[in-house]
Design a protein around this motif. Structure first.
Motif, PDB file in Angstrom:
ATOM      1  N   VAL A   1      -2.243   4.180   4.517  1.00 10.24           N
ATOM      2  CA  VAL A   1      -1.143   4.855   3.818  1.00 10.24           C
ATOM      3  C   VAL A   1      -1.376   4.862   2.315  1.00 10.24           C
ATOM      4  CG1 VAL A   1       1.340   4.851   3.377  1.00 10.24           C
ATOM      5  CG2 VAL A   1       0.484   4.302   5.654  1.00 10.24           C
ATOM      6  N   VAL A   2      -1.650   3.695   1.743  1.00  9.37           N
ATOM      7  CA  VAL A   2      -1.829   3.602   0.285  1.00  9.37           C
ATOM      8  C   VAL A   2      -3.219   3.134  -0.118  1.00  9.37           C
ATOM      9  CG1 VAL A   2       0.604   3.263  -0.215  1.00  9.37           C
ATOM     10  CG2 VAL A   2      -0.809   1.274   0.293  1.00  9.37           C
ATOM     11  N   GLY A   3      -4.102   2.832   0.851  1.00  9.29           N
ATOM     12  CA  GLY A   3      -5.460   2.418   0.526  1.00  9.29           C
ATOM     13  C   GLY A   3      -5.558   0.933   0.226  1.00  9.29           C
ATOM     14  N   THR A   4      -6.769   0.406   0.316  1.00  8.53           N
ATOM     15  CA  THR A   4      -6.948  -1.041   0.147  1.00  8.53           C
ATOM     16  C   THR A   4      -6.728  -1.495  -1.292  1.00  8.53           C
ATOM     17  OG1 THR A   4      -9.324  -0.748  -0.204  1.00  8.53           O
ATOM     18  CG2 THR A   4      -8.598  -1.151   2.040  1.00  8.53           C
ATOM     19  N   LEU A   5      -7.109  -0.674  -2.260  1.00  7.35           N
ATOM     20  CA  LEU A   5      -6.918  -1.073  -3.652  1.00  7.35           C
ATOM     21  C   LEU A   5      -5.446  -1.071  -4.038  1.00  7.35           C
ATOM     22  CD1 LEU A   5      -9.825   0.703  -5.592  1.00  7.35           C
ATOM     23  CD2 LEU A   5      -9.615  -1.709  -5.011  1.00  7.35           C
ATOM     24  N   LEU A   6      -4.668  -0.194  -3.406  1.00  8.92           N
ATOM     25  CA  LEU A   6      -3.280  -0.025  -3.802  1.00  8.92           C
ATOM     26  C   LEU A   6      -2.307  -0.805  -2.917  1.00  8.92           C
ATOM     27  CD1 LEU A   6      -3.421   3.820  -4.527  1.00  8.92           C
ATOM     28  CD2 LEU A   6      -3.769   1.916  -6.095  1.00  8.92           C
ATOM     29  N   VAL A   7      -2.731  -1.196  -1.715  1.00  6.49           N
ATOM     30  CA  VAL A   7      -1.847  -1.973  -0.859  1.00  6.49           C
ATOM     31  C   VAL A   7      -1.513  -3.308  -1.505  1.00  6.49           C
ATOM     32  CG1 VAL A   7      -3.673  -3.133   0.447  1.00  6.49           C
ATOM     33  CG2 VAL A   7      -1.453  -2.785   1.505  1.00  6.49           C
ATOM     34  N   PHE A   8      -2.424  -3.759  -2.352  1.00  5.02           N
ATOM     35  CA  PHE A   8      -2.205  -5.026  -3.037  1.00  5.02           C
ATOM     36  C   PHE A   8      -0.976  -4.964  -3.934  1.00  5.02           C
ATOM     37  CE2 PHE A   8      -4.267  -8.888  -4.950  1.00  5.02           C
ATOM     38  CZ  PHE A   8      -4.386  -9.526  -3.734  1.00  5.02           C
ATOM     39  N   GLY A   9      -0.687  -3.779  -4.474  1.00  2.90           N
ATOM     40  CA  GLY A   9       0.496  -3.627  -5.313  1.00  2.90           C
ATOM     41  C   GLY A   9       1.774  -3.927  -4.554  1.00  2.90           C
ATOM     42  N   LEU A  10       1.897  -3.396  -3.331  1.00  2.00           N
ATOM     43  CA  LEU A  10       3.097  -3.633  -2.522  1.00  2.00           C
ATOM     44  C   LEU A  10       3.079  -5.010  -1.868  1.00  2.00           C
ATOM     45  CD1 LEU A  10       3.572  -0.154  -0.789  1.00  2.00           C
ATOM     46  CD2 LEU A  10       4.886  -1.132  -2.676  1.00  2.00           C
ATOM     47  N   LEU A  11       1.911  -5.582  -1.682  1.00  4.58           N
ATOM     48  CA  LEU A  11       1.812  -6.885  -1.045  1.00  4.58           C
ATOM     49  C   LEU A  11       2.181  -8.023  -1.999  1.00  4.58           C
ATOM     50  CD1 LEU A  11       0.881  -8.141   1.709  1.00  4.58           C
ATOM     51  CD2 LEU A  11      -1.343  -8.500   0.636  1.00  4.58           C
ATOM     52  N   ILE A  12       1.808  -7.886  -3.264  1.00  7.63           N
ATOM     53  CA  ILE A  12       1.959  -8.973  -4.226  1.00  7.63           C
ATOM     54  C   ILE A  12       3.099  -8.752  -5.217  1.00  7.63           C
ATOM     55  CG2 ILE A  12       0.806 -10.323  -6.021  1.00  7.63           C
ATOM     56  CD1 ILE A  12      -0.298 -10.754  -3.238  1.00  7.63           C
ATOM     57  N   ALA A  13       3.182  -7.545  -5.797  1.00 10.75           N
ATOM     58  CA  ALA A  13       4.111  -7.310  -6.909  1.00 10.75           C
ATOM     59  C   ALA A  13       5.588  -7.513  -6.541  1.00 10.75           C
ATOM     60  CB  ALA A  13       3.887  -5.914  -7.488  1.00 10.75           C
ATOM     61  N   PRO A  14       6.117  -6.941  -5.447  1.00  9.96           N
ATOM     62  CA  PRO A  14       7.546  -7.134  -5.167  1.00  9.96           C
ATOM     63  C   PRO A  14       7.954  -8.600  -4.926  1.00  9.96           C
ATOM     64  CG  PRO A  14       6.733  -5.206  -4.012  1.00  9.96           C
ATOM     65  CD  PRO A  14       5.530  -5.912  -4.562  1.00  9.96           C
ATOM     66  N   PRO A  15       7.218  -9.375  -4.096  1.00  8.83           N
ATOM     67  CA  PRO A  15       7.602 -10.789  -3.962  1.00  8.83           C
ATOM     68  C   PRO A  15       7.479 -11.556  -5.277  1.00  8.83           C
ATOM     69  CG  PRO A  15       6.151 -10.143  -2.163  1.00  8.83           C
ATOM     70  CD  PRO A  15       6.125  -9.028  -3.160  1.00  8.83           C
ATOM     71  N   ALA A  16       6.423 -11.267  -6.057  1.00  8.08           N
ATOM     72  CA  ALA A  16       6.250 -11.950  -7.340  1.00  8.08           C
ATOM     73  C   ALA A  16       7.375 -11.595  -8.301  1.00  8.08           C
ATOM     74  CB  ALA A  16       4.902 -11.586  -7.952  1.00  8.08           C
ATOM     75  N   ALA A  17       7.858 -10.357  -8.237  1.00  6.93           N
ATOM     76  CA  ALA A  17       8.970  -9.944  -9.095  1.00  6.93           C
ATOM     77  C   ALA A  17      10.268 -10.636  -8.709  1.00  6.93           C
ATOM     78  CB  ALA A  17       9.146  -8.425  -9.023  1.00  6.93           C
ATOM     79  N   MET A  18      10.437 -10.954  -7.430  1.00  7.35           N
ATOM     80  CA  MET A  18      11.660 -11.602  -6.963  1.00  7.35           C
ATOM     81  C   MET A  18      11.656 -13.109  -7.173  1.00  7.35           C
ATOM     82  SD  MET A  18      14.179  -9.862  -5.894  1.00  7.35           S
ATOM     83  CE  MET A  18      15.032 -11.267  -5.135  1.00  7.35           C
ATOM     84  N   LEU A  19      10.484 -13.685  -7.324  1.00  7.52           N
ATOM     85  CA  LEU A  19      10.355 -15.141  -7.366  1.00  7.52           C
ATOM     86  C   LEU A  19      11.215 -15.807  -8.446  1.00  7.52           C
ATOM     87  CD1 LEU A  19       8.761 -16.954  -5.491  1.00  7.52           C
ATOM     88  CD2 LEU A  19       6.945 -17.065  -7.192  1.00  7.52           C
ATOM     89  N   PRO A  20      11.309 -15.262  -9.671  1.00  6.85           N
ATOM     90  CA  PRO A  20      12.137 -15.940 -10.680  1.00  6.85           C
ATOM     91  C   PRO A  20      13.630 -15.839 -10.427  1.00  6.85           C
ATOM     92  CG  PRO A  20      10.533 -14.435 -11.698  1.00  6.85           C
ATOM     93  CD  PRO A  20      10.593 -14.117 -10.241  1.00  6.85           C
ATOM     94  N   TRP A  21      14.055 -14.967  -9.502  1.00 11.23           N
ATOM     95  CA  TRP A  21      15.471 -14.685  -9.337  1.00 11.23           C
ATOM     96  C   TRP A  21      16.056 -15.216  -8.037  1.00 11.23           C
ATOM     97  CZ3 TRP A  21      17.155 -12.802 -13.817  1.00 11.23           C
ATOM     98  CH2 TRP A  21      16.232 -12.136 -14.631  1.00 11.23           C
ATOM     99  N   ALA A  22      15.244 -15.774  -7.183  1.00 12.87           N
ATOM    100  CA  ALA A  22      15.740 -16.244  -5.882  1.00 12.87           C
ATOM    101  C   ALA A  22      15.112 -17.587  -5.545  1.00 12.87           C
ATOM    102  CB  ALA A  22      15.425 -15.219  -4.789  1.00 12.87           C
ATOM    103  N   ARG A  23      15.890 -18.439  -4.918  1.00 11.86           N
ATOM    104  CA  ARG A  23      15.398 -19.763  -4.531  1.00 11.86           C
ATOM    105  C   ARG A  23      15.127 -19.873  -3.037  1.00 11.86           C
ATOM    106  NH1 ARG A  23      19.089 -24.064  -8.047  1.00 11.86           N
ATOM    107  NH2 ARG A  23      18.467 -23.302 -10.117  1.00 11.86           N
ATOM    108  N   ARG A  24      15.760 -19.023  -2.243  1.00 12.12           N
ATOM    109  CA  ARG A  24      15.579 -19.085  -0.801  1.00 12.12           C
ATOM    110  C   ARG A  24      14.570 -18.024  -0.361  1.00 12.12           C
ATOM    111  NH1 ARG A  24      20.096 -17.882   2.208  1.00 12.12           N
ATOM    112  NH2 ARG A  24      19.258 -19.124   3.923  1.00 12.12           N
TER     113      ARG A  24
END
Length: 293
Positions: free
Chosen positions: A194-217
């Protein structure tokens, strides 16, 4: 509002939106554990380690997804075996296998007459080419990912924070690690076309990393990451339509921008909280006992 809704009245853009949302949900489930366990480099190696299987399947006229899954499984097994050597760090073993698998894949693909096209499609995908059958496949992959996440939740949590304690509690960390690798493999294999191997990393890493400072659970991180990924898909497709840019790259770039905004906002929040706090207990004690603060 035509500029906002108009692109999604086109059938293939609407399918791309749903495909991106399903990929975002799958990546949120797997990516949260990748971020918590610090497995980003391993995830990157896994995504590129699929190239030999995809290339071989393409040359032989086989199913690309089956080739990708087989190659990813070999990569995961290789990292597990090589990583047991006491003389090699895990990063070293991952790096060696990463280079080896990527080189093998390029060698195989170079035998094809359409080398550039095949490699470009593998690296960058084509989210606008998502078909109804692909949506059904992604839905099935999401269901499997949910089952793995629910069944393995307690072992995954223990494994993420204290592997020795997981063993003490009888949670079988090796089996949990294998299940986690299976979840990561599923996310990467389901998403690369769907998004390719180079770009799948963006959806795999960026959203959880963006949420990490704002959520504890952890479930909150997963839900937030899924929402951010879906939002990145919508905004990325919208930008791609109006700016005539690559759709997959626009989605991945939007996800990374979300992470940067989250990091900046978290830093500002930390500074504001520190500046608004009253004098620390230590300062009070220093003044009380006549010490300079």
């Amino acid at each position: 509002m035509e500029w906002l809704t108009g692109p999604f009245e086109v059938t293939f853009v609407l399918r791309a939106l749903w495909g991106g949302i399903l990929v975002s949900l799958i990546c949120a489930l797997a990516g949260t554990w990748v971020v918590l366990r610090g497995m980003a480099f391993f995830g990157d190696a896994m995504s590129h380690g699929m190239l030999p299987g995809i290339a071989l399947a393409s040359l032989l006229g086989g199913n690309l997804l089956v080739g990708a899954a087989a190659s990813a499984a070999v990569m995961a097994l290789g990292v597990s075996v090589v990583g047991r050597s006491p003389r090699l760090s895990q990063d070293t073993s991952i790096g060696l296998l990463f280079v080896g698998m990527l080189s093998l894949g390029v060698i195989i693909v170079s035998r094809s007459q359409s080398f550039a096209v095949d490699l470009t499609g593998f690296l960058f995908g084509d989210v606008l080419a998502v078909r109804s059958a692909d949506l059904a496949y992604l839905g099935a992959a999401l269901a499997v990912a949910l089952v793995i996440s629910v069944v393995g939740y307690r072992p995954f949590v223990a494994l993420a924070f204290d592997e020795r304690k997981a063993h003490t509690l009888g949670l079988r960390p090796r089996l949990a690690h294998a299940a986690l690798l299976a979840l990561l493999t599923l996310a990467i294999v389901a998403s690369f076309h769907v998004v390719g191997t180079l770009l799948v990393f963006g959806l795999l890493i960026a959203p959880p990393a963006a949420m990490l400072p704002w959520a504890r659970r952890i479930p909150v991180i997963m839900i937030g990451a899924a929402c951010l990924g879906a939002c990145a898909t919508f905004i990325g497709l919208l930008l791609s339509w109006h700016l005539h840019t690559a759709a997959g790259a626009s989605i991945a770039a939007t996800a990374v921008v979300q992470f940067l905004i989250s990091t900046a906002a978290s830093g500002l929040r930390t500074r504001w909280v520190r500046s608004s706090r009253p004098a620390s207990t230590t300062d009070h004690q220093h003044r009380e006992y006549g010490h300079p603060s």
